[in-house]
Design a protein around this motif. Structure first.
Motif: not given
Length: 132
Positions: A109-111, A98-104
């Motif tokens: 919310e989904f997670l 999984v890339p180290e990018e911030p999640l939107n």
């Protein structure tokens, strides 16, 4: 056949063969001579080449076709120099990472919702096991 795929995308044997200008049977033959070539195989034996596999067969092609080495000569080069020196440090890196990018916000919310559902299911399962 031209396919616009990401550099990190897996490729079929036909796509790799087209890209390198060799026949698919040549790639299958090279797999028997170079154990370093390890494409993923799915059900039915369909091969999917990782970017490092594509780079490796490209290097093999260069040694065989451009530098005019024999298969045994290329095997010797691999043994002497090692794959890390030929391919670089990131040999067969995990492309499922999984890339180290911030999640939107929507993904967060989904997670979070999914995590709550899983906790609830775990609690219900624990209670059901206790009753047994």
């Amino acid at each position: 056949m031209v396919v616009n795929k990401s550099k990190a995308a897996f490729r079929t044997i036909a796509e790799v063969a087209d890209e390198l200008g060799v026949a698919t049977h040549v790639l299958r033959f090279w797999e028997t001579k170079f154990p370093q070539i390890k494409p993923m195989k799915r059900s039915g034996g369909r091969r999917y080449y990782r970017p490092d596999d594509v780079k490796l067969v490209s290097i093999i092609k260069d040694y065989l076709y451009e530098k005019r080495y024999t298969i045994e000569g290329v095997q010797k080069v691999f043994k002497e120099k090692g794959l890390k020196n030929l391919l670089g440090e990131e040999i067969q890196k995990d492309f499922f990472e999984v890339p180290e990018e911030p999640l939107n916000e929507q993904t967060q919310e989904f997670l979070s919702s999914l995590q709550q559902q899983l906790k609830k299911m775990r609690q219900e399962l624990s209670e059901a096991i206790e009753k047994i």
